[in-house]
Design an enzyme around this catalytic site. Sequence first.
Site, PDB file in Angstrom:
ATOM      1  CE1 TYR A  15      -3.767  -2.239   0.473  1.00  0.00           C
ATOM      2  CE2 TYR A  15      -2.740  -3.173   2.312  1.00  0.00           C
ATOM      3  CZ  TYR A  15      -3.667  -3.276   1.310  1.00  0.00           C
ATOM      4  OH  TYR A  15      -4.570  -4.298   1.422  1.00  0.00           O
ATOM      5  CG  HIS A  20      -6.913   4.850   0.952  1.00  0.00           C
ATOM      6  ND1 HIS A  20      -7.460   5.994   1.008  1.00  0.00           N
ATOM      7  CD2 HIS A  20      -7.525   3.775   1.628  1.00  0.00           C
ATOM      8  CE1 HIS A  20      -8.792   5.830   1.770  1.00  0.00           C
ATOM      9  NE2 HIS A  20      -8.752   4.292   2.087  1.00  0.00           N
ATOM     10  CG  PHE A  66      -5.226  -2.385   7.517  1.00  0.00           C
ATOM     11  CD1 PHE A  66      -4.678  -2.256   6.193  1.00  0.00           C
ATOM     12  CD2 PHE A  66      -4.804  -3.474   8.283  1.00  0.00           C
ATOM     13  CE1 PHE A  66      -3.867  -3.121   5.686  1.00  0.00           C
ATOM     14  CE2 PHE A  66      -3.673  -4.465   7.844  1.00  0.00           C
ATOM     15  CZ  PHE A  66      -3.404  -4.398   6.413  1.00  0.00           C
ATOM     16  CG  ASN A  68     -11.500   1.408   6.169  1.00  0.00           C
ATOM     17  OD1 ASN A  68     -11.298   2.389   5.910  1.00  0.00           O
ATOM     18  ND2 ASN A  68     -12.394   0.438   5.478  1.00  0.00           N
ATOM     19  CG  ASP A  93      -7.103   9.225   1.031  1.00  0.00           C
ATOM     20  OD1 ASP A  93      -7.301   9.251   2.173  1.00  0.00           O
ATOM     21  OD2 ASP A  93      -7.937   8.747   0.114  1.00  0.00           O
ATOM     22  CG  ASN A 114     -15.323   3.828   5.045  1.00  0.00           C
ATOM     23  OD1 ASN A 114     -16.171   4.233   5.334  1.00  0.00           O
ATOM     24  ND2 ASN A 114     -14.976   2.988   3.929  1.00  0.00           N
TER      25      ASN A 114
END
Length: 189
Positions: A15, A20, A66, A68, A93, A114
Amino acid sequence: MLKLIVGLGNPGEQYQKTRHNAGFWLLDQTAQDYSCRLRTEKKFFAEFGEIAINQQKIFLLKPQTFMNASGKSLAAVCRFYHIEPQQILIIHDELDLPEGKIKLKKSGGHGGHNGLRDIIAALASQDFYRLRIGIGRPENSTQVIDYVLKAPSATHMERLNESLSYGKKAIEKLITEGDEKAMHWLHSL
């Protein structure tokens, strides 16, 4: 008085270069500019560090939960250091801003993000600052997840890097000159 700057993103090498993770990018650059080495802090579920801007101690946080589930990390730090929501800046973001745009905002809803949704729930407040890094939006709204989890092209990354440099300056202005001057400067670009 700002006490905590949080960069949102997803942990893991897969990632690292995705849109993101724009919050991680800016937090990492800020840490580097102030010679801060972020360290793993298990009790905060995060990478954590401390800098001084204008002789003011500021904590840096990269949740490793993470995106969320970022609220878990924030809540742990806030409890430990007795930090109130209005003393927090969240860097994230923003689909609703074009690439290369960056905006500073005080308070507000989650806007469908989220990570912010989880933070608002964990803090039971939406009264924190947000530094919103524009990543643009895909043409087809059904492609949002794929879009945010992909790396931008080299051309798009140039625009994002420019906004990140403005973001670093906005953070300094927020701390040294206050939110109104920081917002005015940033939004006049």
